[in-house]
Scaffold this active site. Structure first.
Site, PDB file in Angstrom:
ATOM      1  N   CYS A 111     -35.268  64.789   9.808  1.00 41.21           N
ATOM      2  CA  CYS A 111     -35.414  64.482  11.241  1.00 41.21           C
ATOM      3  C   CYS A 111     -35.069  63.034  11.577  1.00 41.21           C
ATOM      4  O   CYS A 111     -34.845  62.702  12.743  1.00 41.21           O
ATOM      5  CB  CYS A 111     -36.824  64.815  11.719  1.00 41.21           C
ATOM      6  SG  CYS A 111     -37.303  66.500  11.364  1.00 41.21           S
ATOM      7  N   HIS A 255     -38.619  60.703  17.894  1.00 37.92           N
ATOM      8  CA  HIS A 255     -38.420  62.056  17.363  1.00 37.92           C
ATOM      9  C   HIS A 255     -39.399  62.998  18.060  1.00 37.92           C
ATOM     10  O   HIS A 255     -40.578  62.685  18.217  1.00 37.92           O
ATOM     11  CB  HIS A 255     -38.647  62.055  15.855  1.00 37.92           C
ATOM     12  CG  HIS A 255     -38.613  63.422  15.255  1.00 37.92           C
ATOM     13  ND1 HIS A 255     -37.653  64.354  15.592  1.00 37.92           N
ATOM     14  CD2 HIS A 255     -39.433  64.028  14.348  1.00 37.92           C
ATOM     15  CE1 HIS A 255     -37.880  65.462  14.921  1.00 37.92           C
ATOM     16  NE2 HIS A 255     -38.951  65.306  14.167  1.00 37.92           N
ATOM     17  N   ASN A 285     -38.959  71.003  18.230  1.00 33.76           N
ATOM     18  CA  ASN A 285     -38.486  69.995  17.266  1.00 33.76           C
ATOM     19  C   ASN A 285     -37.148  70.477  16.689  1.00 33.76           C
ATOM     20  O   ASN A 285     -37.098  71.454  15.947  1.00 33.76           O
ATOM     21  CB  ASN A 285     -39.550  69.851  16.170  1.00 33.76           C
ATOM     22  CG  ASN A 285     -39.131  68.885  15.078  1.00 33.76           C
ATOM     23  OD1 ASN A 285     -37.982  68.456  14.993  1.00 33.76           O
ATOM     24  ND2 ASN A 285     -40.076  68.544  14.215  1.00 33.76           N
TER      25      ASN A 285
END
Ligand code: UT7
Length: 328
Positions: A111, A255, A285
């Site tokens: 990520c 993020h 996500n």
């Protein structure tokens, strides 16, 4: 030396999974997901390939930048969910978009991938005078790696892609890239080919979760604890290099994993939540695509404007984390 964002593009699949849809196959409910994560719905790729989503985002970024793709010298794709072990997503995308003069490679920092790839792009631009444009493509199909029986992880993720065309500039820039591999087993997905042998061999003392193979496994609580430290630290490490404080930043683009993680990071930084871009409610996500999707959408909506100072801060499997401070 800094970088200039010439253009961005994004692409998300049409198919959407809403919180209520999960109640058909796991014990959960909309309220739990909303209050514990902030997520309401997430795009799902089905069998749409990762490279295809990346290609669409890249074409839009090139159009927004108004450049000839043949003048791109490097394509970096930062994916954790590649269609292939080899070739790289970057090579496939390079061909598909007509970037005929470009070198191409993938990098996987999970990520944190977009932060890592953008910083890598800047270093290439700094050291190679012949390089005019670099294309960074973040494209992810997490849904293919999810265990849809695991209610604590499958509700978190979405699919999508975003891309950026960069060139060198003398604008403000700072970065910090970090990793703590001691947490590698907290968030992982095994490659199919080696998993059974390695997992069973006592000599290796393999710390990774055993099954199901190739599906994403995570220790949510431990990753959460790491994340609420990593996000503020990513900013602070990049900021101290250029003597910038949180008050100088117009927008934090974190993020997009969990609204509670972002809120806690904002508190730790003593920065108002109004300065934090949040798109996880409708994307979930999307791993490395989460920061550039949030950035691109905010630019398109006119929320983020030219001349503003941005802090891109990420964390993810590895465990990796890192931040970039730049002027848009
Ligand atoms: O890119 C990085 C990716 N990962 C992350 O950022 C993950 C970070 N971690 C998190 O976001 C949170 O830890 C989760 C959202 C994964 C879990 O939230 P939590 O508040 O830490 O919940 P928990 O794990 O403490 O679970 C609380 C309860 C448990 O039930 P019991 O044992 O108290 O009866 C879980 O079984 O919530 C239950 N639970 C659910 N209930 C309804 C877990 N998932 C669900 C669900 N629906 N989907």
């Amino acid at each position: 030396m800094g970088i200039s964002i010439l253009g961005m593009g994004r692409y998300v699949p049409d198919q959407v999974l809403k919180n209520d849809d999960f109640t058909r196959f796991i014990e959960t409910d909309d309220e739990w997901i909303r209050t514990r994560t902030g997520i309401i719905e997430r795009p799902m790729a089905g069998w749409e390939p990762t490279w295809y989503m990346g290609k669409q985002a890249a074409l839009r970024a090139i159009e927004a930048a108004g450049i000839d793709p043949a003048k791109i010298g490097l394509v970096i794709s930062c994916t954790a969910t590649s269609d292939f072990h080899t070739p790289s997503m970057a090579s496939v995308i390079q061909h598909e978009i007509g970037a005929i003069s470009a070198a191409a490679f993938d990098m996987n920092a999970a990520c944190s991938g977009f932060v890592y790839a953008t910083d890598t792009a800047r270093r290439f631009l700094e050291t190679d005078d012949t390089l005019k444009y670099v294309l960074v493509v973040a494209t992810e199909a997490l849904s293919r790696f999810l265990d849809f029986n695991d209610r604590s992880s499958c509700i978190l993720f979405g699919d999508g892609a975003a891309a950026v065309v960069l060139e060198k500039s003398d604008k403000l820039y700072s970065s910090a890239l970090c990793s703590d591999g001691s947490g590698a087993s907290l968030l992982c997905a095994r490659a199919l080919s080696v998993a059974p042998e390695v997992a069973q061999d006592k000599e290796f003392n393999d710390p990774f979760p055993k099954a199901p193979l190739h599906k994403l496994q995570q220790n949510g609580k431990e990753v959460y604890k790491f994340a609420v430290q990593a996000l503020p630290k990513s900013f602070e490490l990049a900021a101290e290099k250029v003597s910038i404080t949180k008050d100088d930043i117009d927008w934090f683009v974190p993020h997009q994993a969990n609204i509670r993680i972002i809120e806690t990071a904002a508190k730790k930084l003593d920065a108002p939540m109004e300065k934090f871009i949040v798109t996880l409610d409708h994307y979930g996500n999307t791993s490395s695509a989460s920061i550039p999707l949030a950035l691109c959408e905010s630019i398109e909506k006119g929320i983020i404007k030219r001349g503003q100072k941005l802090a891109l801060i990420g964390f993810g499997a590895g465990l990796t984390y890192g931040g970039i401070i730049l002027e848009y």
